[in-house]
Enzyme design. Structure first.
Site, PDB file in Angstrom:
ATOM      1  N   CYS A   1       0.830  -1.201   0.000  1.00 35.36           N
ATOM      2  CA  CYS A   1       0.000   0.000   0.000  1.00 35.36           C
ATOM      3  C   CYS A   1       0.874   1.264   0.000  1.00 35.36           C
ATOM      4  O   CYS A   1       2.050   1.207  -0.392  1.00 35.36           O
ATOM      5  CB  CYS A   1      -0.946  -0.009   1.201  1.00 35.36           C
ATOM      6  SG  CYS A   1      -2.372   1.122   0.999  1.00 35.36           S
TER       7      CYS A   1
ATOM      8  N   ASP B   1      -3.203   2.192  10.215  1.00 35.05           N
ATOM      9  CA  ASP B   1      -4.348   3.099  10.278  1.00 35.05           C
ATOM     10  C   ASP B   1      -4.803   3.286  11.714  1.00 35.05           C
ATOM     11  O   ASP B   1      -5.378   4.316  12.063  1.00 35.05           O
ATOM     12  CB  ASP B   1      -5.498   2.562   9.421  1.00 35.05           C
ATOM     13  CG  ASP B   1      -5.213   2.782   7.948  1.00 35.05           C
ATOM     14  OD1 ASP B   1      -4.743   1.841   7.295  1.00 35.05           O
ATOM     15  OD2 ASP B   1      -5.424   3.921   7.480  1.00 35.05           O
TER      16      ASP B   1
END
Lengths: 312, 312, 312, 312, 312, 312
Positions: free
Chosen positions: F132, F204
């Protein structure tokens, strides 16, 4: 018989070494024994005595399937000519069967070298790791080099307490193969720090479940291979299979002289010097044999197919 | 400065050995250096030079936290008396701080021996395995014996290539502790064949994530412990913690002289002789320290609490 | 036909127990059924009806390969004499084939006891663990004892909810074998605290991939064995192999009466009482059968070789 | 003192059960003992005798940290008022401190129920598995139900040999929670066949490394959770932490009466009935305590922060 | 010969796709080549040229055993009629053998669909996961649906970079099978959050050790299956077995065009696009073939038995 | 309030992206809301309304700790000046606190880049893998490059369905870092075929047990790292820690629009598009934060120490 016991002692005392040597010497001792019997008796009595001698010779090295298979081969072959057997031809026959057996061993090594060498690809930086000294493993590596494969290097352990790893290193270096040498306890470090593509060891014995007995440290290396997902192969003639294990007979681990480890040890210390350890089939990606490459659990079936005479 | 570089070389060349010796000698070298400076300069200049000297001395052994922590201790303490520091009292002060540091090390060892010995129960057939030679591990075993615990025995490896395992064996035997001795590659065999209750090793260095650096073979033994579910403990003073690792500094693995492994090797062979390997906290059941027993990931917090001066 | 359905019900209701009993009773019911048919019909019609009866009888216990194999044996043998079959000899023939099948079962158990007993060495402190009650496992242990092996002890679980472990314990104690008894949930504790050398269980059914179905708790024990690296063997006649599994047929897990677990349970509770669970071949070191010891993935091939009539 | 020994015996003989009851009773016994001492002596002599009594009472149940922490609490509090302590107020003070301790326990349970209940989401088909009976685990489940969460069900084991699982089942059913009940050996089968979302057990004791002691079978269940990747949590008051383990003190596994397993066993059988087993922190995803949820290795630090008086 | 090289190029360039198509086209190209030879030569010369052509055609796709086996089949069959072979009948014979081979492939797929469909039970909520597109896997799923099994759903991945997963999804949806679709990287999440009962993939090639080569991502999925203990099966015709691997020949991993991944990539980036990866037999619970279901290590023996002509 | 709900919608709809942007925008919206309130009310009423607004804003993105921590920071700071708060200075104060928070984020990133870069050694062929796009991970890599480290290369995945991997690749290539790019499903293949030295991802959100939530595929990559023993680190500001998780609050996995995966899907297909997955602390070797590197289970304690205001 007394001479036979003396001969047997020479095998037991490790005066004679190497699986092939031991097997061929035992056949010679059986032959000498047969010679001494000569015209003593009827064929049936002969066989009785020869089987007794076989038991004695096998007993010298309980973990040497090649020895057991060699003697079995001679006696099974003699059985096929039982009716024509006599004092005149028996020695000749034993000698001829011994040569057949010797050739079987040699052919199997040659075949394994060819098959195994195909597993070493022609690409840059292929790294193979081995442990101890195995003529079969060396056969594969030397054959690959002979074919002009120049891209591979070999990591090997010194293999305490007898330092057979040095023998391996010397032979490979002589053939121009690049060698990296480490202490035994650096096994995991070296697999972790170098991109090892293949681990390849030999075998002293194989059982019907596909378990391999080999030099102490082999199971440790198998564990490392398993942890690091490095392919782990065993190269061995099927003649290292002991068909009796299929019927429950246990392979024994030989305990060797503590002096090999510490010549002048302090008092009261207990030194353990196991020669081998077992490697479960779970850790073995493939067995490279004269009959091809397969999962080690198939050893009994391949042996039976290739050497039906030895499979009872 | 030239003398300091010479002194530093004595540490680098392994002329001086053992974490405690190295730390104390380095302090002595710092002291001599300070003496040679004497009335050269202002306190600020002094400190500048002393910090420079510290850097040189630490550089001799990048994987010796006890050395780093010792020098840090001296300088941090000197800082607290900076205003009153002068050529007359500095050597005395260094010497006194050195003694404090020495005492800290000795106290930590004594405390660990007491705490660790409690983990050896008074029951029949308790078996402890160790690797290499660690004065802290030996301290625990000897303390247990001193307390009259007679039921335990110790399995140890010879620890190639320098055979420190023999040193361990001798010391334990001398105290009347039963010892079983094996080659390094028999690690898994011995754990598999004997009921090992505890594996206990020392540490050369510890990082902020709880990783331990110790003798080559330690990670291999940790793997065996993990596979066989044997409790695996590391006994070490918190002074082996390097607080810089918390800020990303990497611990280096020292590569030692190949001659230690093979004195007269064949040409073209590459021999690798790593001194240490890393053991991840995943494999460590507990760290036995002067501040108690805990998961090794807590080392930074315990160190900071017990030795705030050293924690920056 | 009505009588056959009644007979089938007796098997279904667990009135008849034990794999061998069930198989022999089913053969008897087939025989009675054949008797009732007598001179009804042509041989072809006869076979049609017998196959129908076979289907009904097999349907009573979908997880009993010995039952299926027994009925298959009778019908396949009858097929070989189809041309000479008549009302006069059919019952006699069925009876004679039944005896052959019975003898096959008995021989297989005897053979397994001999082979398995060889795996128990003559050394001190050999510990075997088992679960539930298996006549084949007991056969091995009793044979070893009969041979004078006195050094081994057996750990067994009580095996809730039917406590078959007590039956095992009683039989072994009667033969003078030392027994340690624990609750099922102490499985891992006991393997962890005692040096267990071998775990040995029986089988209710085996599939073509080498999966074994056995008493609930068997897979749990296999997991413990795997975690602790204890050799895990299954002793079973090849007649427990269901050749239909090779063609995708699924073995079903029987759910038994909740009352076995809690006689007077509170309302609204859901009690699950699975009789068996599956053990993947990954966890099974070897299958000890009348054809020898091998990896369980070979079961189909060994079965086909030893019992060609039953294969297909 | 004789009365104290008698009282201690009542705890030892399991006449008094449950961690909280045991702790409060022991405090009562200490109080009675203090009463009998009355004006015997100086405060210092008093404390000497009270500490002696504490040792006796703790000795009755070596694996009950709540008992140890309770007595420690009383004595530490008494120490703070040592100067004003006299025969007139000591009983009152002990009683008041006992109430404080009782309230600490109750508050911790209430807090855990609140925190734990948040981990049960409001979605369909959430399945929780538990083993044995734990008032703390039940507290969480009942709190979730009380909040109107209707979507979850609970799988529980019967927990041989004392069937505490039935107690758990009854309490949950009474609150309207759906319960699935299995024998202990079906642990893995049920986790494998049902989508278990959370495994939640209580604790009898916690050590400084984050190891949990709980009912036999707990480690087995942890192994299943680990294999099947099911989150495994332990709910427990920090008062179950034994701070002495930080300094090496070993937690002991109590062996209970074999009659619990087999009332009328055959002769010569050895029945082992361990009450607890240890669960390593490796298998525990989180500890749910009155101080929040965290990795169990942090127990020492959380305990020290929340209950400073009890830490050392 | 030039035309043959052109034809070979069409296979190499992926103009022709799908294992069966490739095999049949290659046979056609061999046939055209034979036609062009016509009455050039003696039978021996003919065969020499045909073997040369076979080598060229096999070389176009080194990882396509079905291609290799197809050409071998034609040539082996031609050998059996060598004596009667002539320009008049050779094309007819090749065509007839090609049809035989085609039928062998079709029969094998039909058989696998039947066998595989039996592994999907008639119960609620059975979930199967697959990866990429395999006509053999689809055959099983569609056959199960055709049999009226309505209870199962299929999870499939999109299978970047060519999105073959969409093809699978469309075919299953068309047959009314419920489909859940995820990105490749959600593999573990989906197995962890849904109760997957079976993972089923196809194979591009199988080796003598039982290793399967299949679409990139297959080994990753096998790892997930292993971690989560979900049964992992491979459905494949035995004609995907390459018997040369038994003698050491290595299967190669094809690297495809980077543009498949990123059409307009930034400069200097290196994009790797491996078509397949290997799945070790350790991860494969069973191979579903036209000869039944078995451990993948048996592939060589099953192949040899079913297709003796192809096994050398 | 209506305007606030509109503003909140802009965050919810992903119109505003990136953890830092989201946090700062939410503060702006809170500020606008405060402005609209102006002289409506007493300080107490003010705070009531602001807390209500905070709840609404946090609710837009339940998995954004940086958002929650940002709003908490503003309100906690306002509380400290509650007595002097008025319509004249509140907007100014909020703005000034917002700048403080922004600076806290920037400082944390800078600190992490410095610390993390030290973990990239100056040696040949160091390979880092990432998944990512994470600004924190990129910060480390760019800092290392800026320091002149030229020896490392980065492997990255394309990261379907939004292809954030391409963003990562472009940024690194622009800085002159060597990049290897693969599809997500080639994760294991690439780790197996290249010597990856370090896997480094962002976060996150982090929970009190040390679990990390990150892009779907992160847990899969963690599994690969675990299997292949590649060090796996997470780089993240402590501001990604959600202190509420310590009290049982569950982090939710956001399910995103199926169209991201298949724009024009066939009817009846169910497409699942989870944004994140959880990575257990078991798989994380270390967390690289502004407070140093440590095991992720310590996140709560480090957060509390560094940001006491945010820790309640």
């Amino acid at each position: 018989m007394q001479q036979l016991l003396k001969d047997a002692e020479r095998i037991k005392s490790l005066e004679i070494q190497g699986a092939t040597n031991v097997a061929l010497s035992a056949i010679d001792f059986l032959s000498s024994y047969a010679k001494r019997l000569e015209d003593c008796c009827t064929p049936d009595e002969w066989f009785e005595k020869l089987y007794e001698a076989e038991g004695i010779l096998i007993g010298t090295r309980p973990t040497e399937p090649a020895l057991r298979n060699g003697l079995t081969y001679i006696l099974k072959k003699l059985e096929t000519t039982k009716d024509n057997l006599n004092a005149d031809n028996i020695l000749e026959l034993i000698d001829s069967y011994k040569n057949e057996y010797k050739e079987m061993i040699q052919n199997s090594k040659k075949k394994i070298a060819e098959i195994g060498a195909r597993r070493i690809p022609n690409k840059d930086e292929f790294t193979i790791m081995t442990h101890c000294h195995s003529s079969v493993v060396n056969g594969i590596l030397l054959e690959a080099k002979r074919q002009g494969k120049d891209n591979f290097k070999v990591i090997n352990t010194e293999t305490q307490p007898r330092l057979q790893g040095r023998k391996t290193a010397r032979k490979l270096l002589k053939a121009g193969i690049e060698v990296i040498h480490v202490v035994d306890s650096a096994m995991r470090w070296v697999v972790n720090h170098y991109e090892v593509d293949l681990i390849l060891i030999g075998a002293d014995s194989i059982t019907s479940e596909g378990t391999v007995l080999n030099k102490i440290g082999s199971r440790l290396l198998a564990l490392v291979a398993h942890e690091e997902h490095v392919p782990f192969y065993v190269a061995s003639s099927l003649l290292k299979y002991n068909p009796k294990t299929s019927f429950g007979t246990l392979e024994k681990i030989e305990m060797r002289d503590p002096k090999e480890i510490w010549e002048d040890p302090p008092e009261n210390i207990e030194i353990l010097n196991p020669a081998f350890e077992t490697v479960s089939r779970r850790y073995i990606d493939g067995l490279i044999t004269e009959a091809g490459i397969f999962a080690s659990s198939h050893v009994h079936f391949q042996f039976t197919k290739l050497y039906p005479l030895l499979a009872e």
